[in-house]
Design an enzyme around this catalytic site. Sequence first.
Site, short mmCIF file in Angstrom:
data_model
loop_
_atom_site.label_atom_id
_atom_site.label_comp_id
_atom_site.label_asym_id
_atom_site.label_seq_id
_atom_site.Cartn_x
_atom_site.Cartn_y
_atom_site.Cartn_z
N CYS A 2 61.18 -30.28 107.62
CA CYS A 2 60.10 -29.88 106.73
C CYS A 2 59.79 -31.03 105.77
O CYS A 2 60.67 -31.75 105.35
CB CYS A 2 60.40 -28.64 105.91
SG CYS A 2 60.82 -27.21 106.88
N ARG A 27 59.28 -34.88 110.32
CA ARG A 27 60.33 -34.03 109.76
C ARG A 27 60.17 -32.57 110.14
O ARG A 27 61.04 -31.75 109.86
CB ARG A 27 60.32 -34.16 108.25
CG ARG A 27 60.53 -35.58 107.76
CD ARG A 27 60.44 -35.62 106.27
NE ARG A 27 61.52 -34.87 105.69
CZ ARG A 27 62.69 -35.39 105.34
NH1 ARG A 27 62.89 -36.67 105.49
NH2 ARG A 27 63.62 -34.66 104.81
N TRP A 74 59.23 -26.90 109.80
CA TRP A 74 60.08 -26.74 110.98
C TRP A 74 60.75 -25.39 110.81
O TRP A 74 61.57 -25.20 109.92
CB TRP A 74 61.11 -27.86 111.01
CG TRP A 74 61.94 -27.93 112.26
CD1 TRP A 74 61.59 -28.52 113.44
CD2 TRP A 74 63.26 -27.42 112.44
NE1 TRP A 74 62.63 -28.40 114.34
CE2 TRP A 74 63.66 -27.73 113.75
CE3 TRP A 74 64.16 -26.72 111.63
CZ2 TRP A 74 64.90 -27.38 114.27
CZ3 TRP A 74 65.40 -26.37 112.14
CH2 TRP A 74 65.75 -26.70 113.45
N ASN A 100 61.67 -26.62 101.03
CA ASN A 100 62.58 -27.01 102.11
C ASN A 100 63.96 -26.46 101.77
O ASN A 100 64.36 -26.50 100.61
CB ASN A 100 62.72 -28.54 102.20
CG ASN A 100 61.45 -29.21 102.67
OD1 ASN A 100 60.53 -28.55 103.13
ND2 ASN A 100 61.39 -30.52 102.53
N GLY A 101 64.69 -26.02 102.79
CA GLY A 101 66.04 -25.51 102.54
C GLY A 101 66.12 -24.05 102.92
O GLY A 101 65.25 -23.52 103.63
N GLU A 483 75.43 -40.48 124.95
CA GLU A 483 74.20 -40.80 124.21
C GLU A 483 73.01 -40.91 125.17
O GLU A 483 71.90 -40.47 124.85
CB GLU A 483 74.41 -42.09 123.41
CG GLU A 483 73.17 -42.67 122.75
CD GLU A 483 72.48 -41.74 121.75
OE1 GLU A 483 73.02 -40.68 121.42
OE2 GLU A 483 71.35 -42.06 121.35
N LYS A 487 69.67 -38.60 124.87
CA LYS A 487 68.32 -39.15 124.69
C LYS A 487 67.39 -38.57 125.75
O LYS A 487 66.26 -38.19 125.46
CB LYS A 487 68.40 -40.66 124.80
CG LYS A 487 67.55 -41.45 123.93
CD LYS A 487 67.94 -41.65 122.49
CE LYS A 487 68.45 -40.46 121.73
NZ LYS A 487 69.06 -40.80 120.47
N HIS A 506 87.41 -33.53 138.96
CA HIS A 506 88.10 -32.33 138.47
C HIS A 506 87.13 -31.17 138.27
O HIS A 506 87.44 -30.21 137.58
CB HIS A 506 88.83 -32.65 137.15
CG HIS A 506 89.91 -33.67 137.33
ND1 HIS A 506 91.06 -33.42 138.04
CD2 HIS A 506 90.00 -34.97 136.93
CE1 HIS A 506 91.81 -34.51 138.06
NE2 HIS A 506 91.19 -35.46 137.39
N LYS A 603 63.40 -34.42 112.45
CA LYS A 603 64.16 -35.66 112.25
C LYS A 603 65.45 -35.46 111.47
O LYS A 603 66.50 -35.91 111.89
CB LYS A 603 63.26 -36.68 111.54
CG LYS A 603 63.91 -38.05 111.35
CD LYS A 603 64.15 -38.74 112.68
CE LYS A 603 64.82 -40.08 112.54
NZ LYS A 603 65.37 -40.54 113.81
C1 F6R Z 1 69.35 -37.75 118.36
C2 F6R Z 1 69.22 -37.52 116.95
C3 F6R Z 1 70.11 -36.50 116.30
C4 F6R Z 1 70.68 -37.10 115.03
C5 F6R Z 1 71.50 -36.07 114.26
C6 F6R Z 1 72.11 -36.65 113.00
O1 F6R Z 1 68.46 -38.72 118.80
O2 F6R Z 1 68.42 -38.12 116.32
O3 F6R Z 1 71.13 -36.07 117.16
O4 F6R Z 1 71.47 -38.20 115.38
O5 F6R Z 1 70.68 -34.98 113.91
O6 F6R Z 1 71.13 -37.18 112.15
P1 F6R Z 1 71.50 -38.17 111.00
O7 F6R Z 1 71.99 -39.44 111.62
O8 F6R Z 1 70.24 -38.37 110.22
O9 F6R Z 1 72.58 -37.53 110.18
#
Ligand code: F6R
Length: 608
Positions: A2, A27, A74, A100-101, A483, A487, A506, A603
């Site tokens: 948000c 966000r 969000w 937000n929150g 990772e 992604k 396994h 984000k």
């Molecule tokens: C994946 C991604 C999320 C963040 C996670 C932690 O691409 O962006 O998995 O890595 O939400 O976010 P931060 O690093 O901001 O604490």
Amino acid sequence: MCGIVAYVGPKDATPFLLEGLARLEYRGYDSAGVAVTGRTGGLKVRKVKGRVADLAADVPARFKGTTGIGHTRWATHGVPSDANAHPHLDGTERIAVVHNGIIENADELRLRLTVDGAVFRSETDSEVLAHLIAAHCGEGVELEDAVRAALGKVVGTYGLAVLDAGQPDRVVVARNGSPIVLGIGEKEMFAASDVSALVRYTRQVVHLEDGELATVRADGFRTSTEDARTTHRRPSTVDWEMDSYDTGGYDHFLLKEIHEQPGSVERTLSGRLDERFATAHLGGLNLDARELREIRRVKILGCGSAHYAGEMGAQLIEELARIPAHSEPASEFRYRNPVVEADTLYIAVSQSGETYDTLAAVQEVKRKGGRVLGVVNTVGSAIARECDGGIYLHAGPEISVASTKAFTSTVVAFALLALHLGRIHDLSPADGRRIVSALKALPGQIREVLAQSDAIAELAAGYADSAGMMFIGRVRGYPVAREGAQKLKEISYVHAEAYPASELKHGPLALISADLPTVALVPDDELLDKNLTTLGEIKARSGRIVAIAHRRPDARLADHCVLVPKSEPELDPLLLNIPLQLLAYHAAVALKRDVDKPRNLAKSVTVE
Ligand code: F6R
């Protein structure tokens, strides 16, 4: 998660609000809204389900006011809809709130307010704030006092901005667990949940502390605590460049950020390598060599990709410093009443510095007397401030929801820390020099991988329609596989599963068939033969294989191969990960996904 924007000044607030919301859209992006007021009084409000562009299209030309607030959402409480979009209003439509929150006692407050006659129009927890503030807005009461009184009844987290048609010369903002930053302009003031909304207008900012409120007027601001004591806050200057906030000719922020990695890695390394003593200097650790020698264990805490970067970091620390190290999801750690030991060094990892679970894990460690360092990108963020010291990434703002350059810089930061710890312990000067030179070579080697983007795009297009993909790697390669899978699923919505290559037989080998391709990490290291054997096992079950390797495997073992330049074995995971970023990006583009704003995600996750 948000976004909030606010404006008070002589100009029309709406253009700033809409532009600021567009910059904050990463966000949260399922609904958006704005409210403005001015000398003529009354509130004008527009809110829609959808993107900021949908809101902008819905706002009429006559929608003007000199004071305003806006929000991009969000969804947590209630589905994305016009009614659940912020701002929320009280019954008399005098007060507008963006939030937000999470308000934890929203149900109880809603019940009490309903008994007192409030009629709720949304399913959100945030709407209670509008009614609660209005209930305290008696004749002659300052908006800030009404907000303070209302927040006294609230349990939960908030970053909020409040507009009052009865006091149109001000916006009141407050912070508790969700960031609010004030922007200081020339006879105008701004506020937002993130500096990215402000940098076009001002570089002078004030980050509110948790528990702080501010009354913001065109000619300045006043900050105070929850119990009405005035606080004195000095503005700081934002040093991130404006061009970090647009796509700079790339089709997406994600592609731009992937291509920025040679530069962002250089910034993470800048001024930190000491060739003479074959070590790294990390001024922000606030721990001297003697204190660092006393560390018996390292525990790394982060969420999602930050946790996977932590897994790579743990391996680097174990290999270079021979200190037992382990990475755990912060979201799990905080709930399991963890044992916190005095001789363990805790390290919180977060790009945004705002992730609530990571912040809560840091607070849990500190409450039990533990020492926490932060590996954080966002300077002055909540996690950075909560930690006892740490390493800033200096990767620059990361706008695309999926993390790429911050991920890579996090691993580089861990390599620096591991080198520093290693040289305090038993890492030889020769091994130190080996790592220093390998780190210096990284930016150029990343460029070599990025030059293969078009070839990887072709490869990705050939695999994008798979129902799923398996990612495998051994030891150092396993976090890379995790990772890579993360992604791919995050931005292309293709199901992806990561497994240690050693574990395949396994269980998951049962899944392998011509329909489930495998991406295999095949570095030229001491485990190469084992990895080649695993490729053979997959091929024997008709599995298709994309190898990410230093040397092209026999054509019978891999259908496709992306070659990556070799670093030192400890640092190879960093480079092996770069093609996986491109693979995910190009698969998402081939599938026409919304690359920078994948569905259901936001984000920074500032809620539990
Ligand atoms: C994946 C991604 C999320 C963040 C996670 C932690 O691409 O962006 O998995 O890595 O939400 O976010 P931060 O690093 O901001 O604490």
